[in-house]
Design a protein around this motif. Structure first.
Motif, PDB file in Angstrom:
ATOM      1  N   PHE A 100      -9.468   3.469  -1.591  1.00 32.92           N
ATOM      2  CA  PHE A 100      -9.368   2.571  -2.741  1.00 32.92           C
ATOM      3  C   PHE A 100      -8.101   1.732  -2.669  1.00 32.92           C
ATOM      4  CE2 PHE A 100      -7.741   1.686  -6.981  1.00 32.92           C
ATOM      5  CZ  PHE A 100      -8.816   0.995  -7.549  1.00 32.92           C
ATOM      6  N   TYR A 101      -6.985   2.368  -2.356  1.00 29.84           N
ATOM      7  CA  TYR A 101      -5.713   1.637  -2.335  1.00 29.84           C
ATOM      8  C   TYR A 101      -5.589   0.775  -1.085  1.00 29.84           C
ATOM      9  CZ  TYR A 101      -4.834   4.578  -6.282  1.00 29.84           C
ATOM     10  OH  TYR A 101      -4.947   5.182  -7.505  1.00 29.84           O
ATOM     11  N   LEU A 102      -6.300   1.133  -0.014  1.00 29.42           N
ATOM     12  CA  LEU A 102      -6.376   0.250   1.143  1.00 29.42           C
ATOM     13  C   LEU A 102      -7.026  -1.076   0.747  1.00 29.42           C
ATOM     14  CD1 LEU A 102      -7.415   1.201   4.718  1.00 29.42           C
ATOM     15  CD2 LEU A 102      -8.565  -0.685   3.601  1.00 29.42           C
ATOM     16  N   VAL A 103      -8.114  -1.007  -0.018  1.00 25.92           N
ATOM     17  CA  VAL A 103      -8.781  -2.230  -0.479  1.00 25.92           C
ATOM     18  C   VAL A 103      -7.869  -3.009  -1.427  1.00 25.92           C
ATOM     19  CG1 VAL A 103     -10.746  -3.111  -1.805  1.00 25.92           C
ATOM     20  CG2 VAL A 103     -11.080  -1.250  -0.164  1.00 25.92           C
ATOM     21  N   LEU A 104      -7.159  -2.292  -2.295  1.00 28.76           N
ATOM     22  CA  LEU A 104      -6.236  -2.957  -3.221  1.00 28.76           C
ATOM     23  C   LEU A 104      -5.140  -3.698  -2.468  1.00 28.76           C
ATOM     24  CD1 LEU A 104      -5.125  -3.415  -6.126  1.00 28.76           C
ATOM     25  CD2 LEU A 104      -3.881  -1.261  -5.852  1.00 28.76           C
ATOM     26  N   PHE A 105      -4.522  -3.033  -1.497  1.00 29.88           N
ATOM     27  CA  PHE A 105      -3.448  -3.677  -0.732  1.00 29.88           C
ATOM     28  C   PHE A 105      -3.994  -4.769   0.186  1.00 29.88           C
ATOM     29  CE2 PHE A 105      -1.236   0.680  -1.057  1.00 29.88           C
ATOM     30  CZ  PHE A 105      -0.719   0.346  -2.297  1.00 29.88           C
ATOM     31  N   SER A 106      -5.205  -4.593   0.684  1.00 25.64           N
ATOM     32  CA  SER A 106      -5.805  -5.628   1.518  1.00 25.64           C
ATOM     33  C   SER A 106      -6.016  -6.908   0.727  1.00 25.64           C
ATOM     34  CB  SER A 106      -7.142  -5.142   2.094  1.00 25.64           C
ATOM     35  OG  SER A 106      -6.955  -4.068   2.997  1.00 25.64           O
ATOM     36  N   ALA A 107      -6.470  -6.766  -0.519  1.00 23.79           N
ATOM     37  CA  ALA A 107      -6.640  -7.950  -1.363  1.00 23.79           C
ATOM     38  C   ALA A 107      -5.308  -8.651  -1.596  1.00 23.79           C
ATOM     39  CB  ALA A 107      -7.271  -7.551  -2.694  1.00 23.79           C
ATOM     40  N   GLY A 108      -4.242  -7.865  -1.774  1.00 26.65           N
ATOM     41  CA  GLY A 108      -2.926  -8.470  -1.944  1.00 26.65           C
ATOM     42  C   GLY A 108      -2.436  -9.159  -0.682  1.00 26.65           C
ATOM     43  N   MET A 109      -2.681  -8.542   0.466  1.00 24.48           N
ATOM     44  CA  MET A 109      -2.241  -9.154   1.727  1.00 24.48           C
ATOM     45  C   MET A 109      -3.002 -10.430   2.040  1.00 24.48           C
ATOM     46  SD  MET A 109      -1.660  -5.829   4.190  1.00 24.48           S
ATOM     47  CE  MET A 109      -0.578  -4.490   3.677  1.00 24.48           C
ATOM     48  N   GLN A 110      -4.280 -10.469   1.681  1.00 23.34           N
ATOM     49  CA  GLN A 110      -5.065 -11.665   1.946  1.00 23.34           C
ATOM     50  C   GLN A 110      -4.625 -12.848   1.093  1.00 23.34           C
ATOM     51  OE1 GLN A 110      -9.137 -10.460   1.419  1.00 23.34           O
ATOM     52  NE2 GLN A 110      -9.126  -9.132   3.239  1.00 23.34           N
ATOM     53  N   SER A 111      -3.943 -12.570  -0.006  1.00 20.93           N
ATOM     54  CA  SER A 111      -3.434 -13.660  -0.846  1.00 20.93           C
ATOM     55  C   SER A 111      -2.079 -14.188  -0.360  1.00 20.93           C
ATOM     56  CB  SER A 111      -3.307 -13.183  -2.293  1.00 20.93           C
ATOM     57  OG  SER A 111      -2.311 -12.176  -2.409  1.00 20.93           O
ATOM     58  N   ILE A 112      -1.466 -13.499   0.607  1.00 18.98           N
ATOM     59  CA  ILE A 112      -0.189 -13.967   1.162  1.00 18.98           C
ATOM     60  C   ILE A 112      -0.476 -15.079   2.171  1.00 18.98           C
ATOM     61  CG2 ILE A 112       1.864 -13.316   2.471  1.00 18.98           C
ATOM     62  CD1 ILE A 112       1.495 -10.456   1.473  1.00 18.98           C
ATOM     63  N   PRO A 113       0.138 -16.230   2.033  1.00 15.68           N
ATOM     64  CA  PRO A 113      -0.112 -17.334   2.980  1.00 15.68           C
ATOM     65  C   PRO A 113       0.218 -16.914   4.414  1.00 15.68           C
ATOM     66  CG  PRO A 113       1.088 -18.131   1.063  1.00 15.68           C
ATOM     67  CD  PRO A 113       1.066 -16.629   0.961  1.00 15.68           C
ATOM     68  N   ARG A 114      -0.691 -17.236   5.340  1.00 18.03           N
ATOM     69  CA  ARG A 114      -0.465 -16.896   6.740  1.00 18.03           C
ATOM     70  C   ARG A 114       0.734 -17.652   7.320  1.00 18.03           C
ATOM     71  NH1 ARG A 114      -2.996 -13.073   5.695  1.00 18.03           N
ATOM     72  NH2 ARG A 114      -4.806 -12.207   6.779  1.00 18.03           N
ATOM     73  N   ASP A 115       1.105 -18.773   6.703  1.00  8.72           N
ATOM     74  CA  ASP A 115       2.258 -19.529   7.195  1.00  8.72           C
ATOM     75  C   ASP A 115       3.531 -18.687   7.160  1.00  8.72           C
ATOM     76  OD1 ASP A 115       0.521 -21.603   7.464  1.00  8.72           O
ATOM     77  OD2 ASP A 115       1.146 -22.657   5.642  1.00  8.72           O
ATOM     78  N   ILE A 116       3.617 -17.794   6.170  1.00  6.45           N
ATOM     79  CA  ILE A 116       4.817 -16.962   6.055  1.00  6.45           C
ATOM     80  C   ILE A 116       4.917 -16.019   7.249  1.00  6.45           C
ATOM     81  CG2 ILE A 116       5.990 -15.231   4.646  1.00  6.45           C
ATOM     82  CD1 ILE A 116       4.714 -16.465   2.200  1.00  6.45           C
ATOM     83  N   TYR A 117       3.786 -15.384   7.607  1.00  7.56           N
ATOM     84  CA  TYR A 117       3.786 -14.507   8.761  1.00  7.56           C
ATOM     85  C   TYR A 117       4.074 -15.277  10.046  1.00  7.56           C
ATOM     86  CZ  TYR A 117       1.836 -10.693   5.972  1.00  7.56           C
ATOM     87  OH  TYR A 117       1.648  -9.715   5.045  1.00  7.56           O
ATOM     88  N   GLU A 118       3.469 -16.449  10.175  1.00  7.69           N
ATOM     89  CA  GLU A 118       3.690 -17.245  11.374  1.00  7.69           C
ATOM     90  C   GLU A 118       5.160 -17.651  11.502  1.00  7.69           C
ATOM     91  OE1 GLU A 118       1.020 -20.498  11.214  1.00  7.69           O
ATOM     92  OE2 GLU A 118      -0.789 -19.270  11.424  1.00  7.69           O
ATOM     93  N   ALA A 119       5.772 -18.021  10.381  1.00  8.18           N
ATOM     94  CA  ALA A 119       7.194 -18.393  10.417  1.00  8.18           C
ATOM     95  C   ALA A 119       8.055 -17.193  10.803  1.00  8.18           C
ATOM     96  CB  ALA A 119       7.619 -18.939   9.062  1.00  8.18           C
ATOM     97  N   ALA A 120       7.709 -16.009  10.285  1.00  7.32           N
ATOM     98  CA  ALA A 120       8.478 -14.811  10.626  1.00  7.32           C
ATOM     99  C   ALA A 120       8.342 -14.471  12.102  1.00  7.32           C
ATOM    100  CB  ALA A 120       8.015 -13.641   9.762  1.00  7.32           C
ATOM    101  N   LEU A 121       7.132 -14.626  12.649  1.00  6.54           N
ATOM    102  CA  LEU A 121       6.934 -14.329  14.062  1.00  6.54           C
ATOM    103  C   LEU A 121       7.637 -15.347  14.951  1.00  6.54           C
ATOM    104  CD1 LEU A 121       3.156 -13.307  13.979  1.00  6.54           C
ATOM    105  CD2 LEU A 121       5.123 -11.801  14.302  1.00  6.54           C
ATOM    106  N   LEU A 122       7.620 -16.614  14.535  1.00  6.07           N
ATOM    107  CA  LEU A 122       8.321 -17.645  15.313  1.00  6.07           C
ATOM    108  C   LEU A 122       9.828 -17.426  15.305  1.00  6.07           C
ATOM    109  CD1 LEU A 122       6.288 -20.835  14.307  1.00  6.07           C
ATOM    110  CD2 LEU A 122       6.274 -19.637  16.510  1.00  6.07           C
ATOM    111  N   ASP A 123      10.334 -16.828  14.247  1.00  7.02           N
ATOM    112  CA  ASP A 123      11.764 -16.515  14.172  1.00  7.02           C
ATOM    113  C   ASP A 123      12.129 -15.269  14.954  1.00  7.02           C
ATOM    114  OD1 ASP A 123      12.317 -18.707  12.651  1.00  7.02           O
ATOM    115  OD2 ASP A 123      12.179 -17.650  10.719  1.00  7.02           O
ATOM    116  N   GLY A 124      11.141 -14.638  15.560  1.00  9.18           N
ATOM    117  CA  GLY A 124      11.419 -13.474  16.403  1.00  9.18           C
ATOM    118  C   GLY A 124      11.232 -12.139  15.723  1.00  9.18           C
TER     119      GLY A 124
END
Length: 330
Positions: free
Chosen positions: A202-226
């Motif tokens: 249940f909480y996996l689905v809850l956290f998955s819904a929250g993660m899907q609302s996070i813009p992918r640009d943020i993750y991409e910027a973090a990965l580009l920064d190393g």
């Protein structure tokens, strides 16, 4: 026009409010009133006991032991469940090695979500049957004991008891006075393991819904920064999931303070009689409805009020601690 809508809205609200008052609020008030009596649940005579039931709670060896068991569950169950659910949710949503800078989920993530969520659709009776077979104290028919036997960790004639094991772990217990011992038996840890298994999905689905609302640009910027995946998890995912984690912690805390169904359905009668798996809700149930304690209905009501107060206090503290006051800036 506004004044014309008020009678219309009130007409729809009257029935639900009346039903809520009659079937929810009034029973709470009745329980609170009965907690100050020595009523047996049947007699028309309701002798007044004052605060005697509440003072007796602190002298009740079984209630204090059950309260300690709830504290152990409250300490361990939410942390393990949230930790596992966060890990799997991160892997299923961000942990893949896709073409978009590594911000996709692992392959087959949709299928894994269904598998993890599956325990949520099972009734407690089915869960009790499944896990009673897993923990069965027989090297021939018990799934876990059979596995341990094949690995050479146990002897065929001396299988592990699991749900029948009343020895304390990881410590032998804390003695308070001559009659009260606070401990955490092995059977209690088995129940916590079953609760984690049933709650992670249940909480996996809850956290998955929250993660899907996070813009992918943020993750991409973090990965580009190393940033590594571990760093992006702690620096990006966790801060942005603070609200979901707070909600999960409150829900799991309330479930830990209740814990009635598993503690009532899984342990054997002998273990229940030994109070090794006792929690506040089960002891309240036995006090109110067992044949040998039919004169303790008012005392059971006091237990119910104490359990409600503990739950309310925990919820208030948890919401206070986890409340997000500052906005996160990137």
């Amino acid at each position: 026009m506004r004044h014309r809508r008020l009678p219309f809205i009130a007409g729809f609200l009257v029935a639900p409010v009346v039903l809520y008052l009659v079937y929810v609020i009034w029973p709470y008030l009745q329980t609170f009133g009965y907690s100050f009596t020595d009523w047996n649940g049947f007699s028309p005579d309701i002798p007044y006991a004052g605060f005697g039931n509440y003072t007796d709670l602190f002298k009740d060896e079984v209630f204090l032991r059950a309260l300690f068991h709830n504290v152990v569950i409250l300490t361990v169950y939410p942390i393990i469940t949230i930790g596992i659910a966060l890990f799997f949710a991160f892997m299923l949503n961000v942990g893949g090695s896709g073409k978009t800078a590594g911000v996709t989920g692992v392959r087959g993530s949709a299928f894994y979500k269904i598998v993890f969520f599956f325990p949520q659709v099972l009734s407690i009776a089915i869960v009790a049957i499944i896990w009673s077979r897993v923990f069965e104290s027989s090297a021939d028919t018990g799934l876990l004991n059979s596995l341990l036997l094949k690995l050479g960790l146990i002897d065929h004639d001396h299988p592990k008891l699991f749900l029948g094991e009343t020895d304390s772990w990881p410590f032998k217990g804390l003695s308070i006075g001559d009659d009260i011992t606070l401990d955490s038996p092995v059977v209690l840890w088995c129940l916590i393991a079953v609760a984690v298994w049933g709650g992670v999905g249940f909480y996996l689905v809850l956290f998955s819904a929250g993660m899907q609302s996070i813009p992918r640009d943020i993750y991409e910027a973090a990965l580009l920064d190393g940033s590594s995946r571990v760093q992006s998890f702690f620096q990006v995912t966790l801060p942005l999931l603070r609200e979901q984690i707070s909600v999960a912690w409150v829900y799991l805390g309330i479930a830990a303070l209740d814990f009635f169904l598993l503690a009532f359905a899984l342990p054997s009668v002998g273990v229940q009689a030994n109070h090794a798996s006792e929690v506040m809700s089960t002891w309240m149930y036995y006090t109110a409805f067992s044949a040998g304690r039919m004169d303790k209905f008012g005392y059971a009501c006091a237990m119910g009020i104490a359990l409600a107060l503990f739950t309310l206090l925990f919820t208030m503290i948890q919401l206070r601690v986890t409340r997000s006051r500052d906005k996160i800036e990137f």
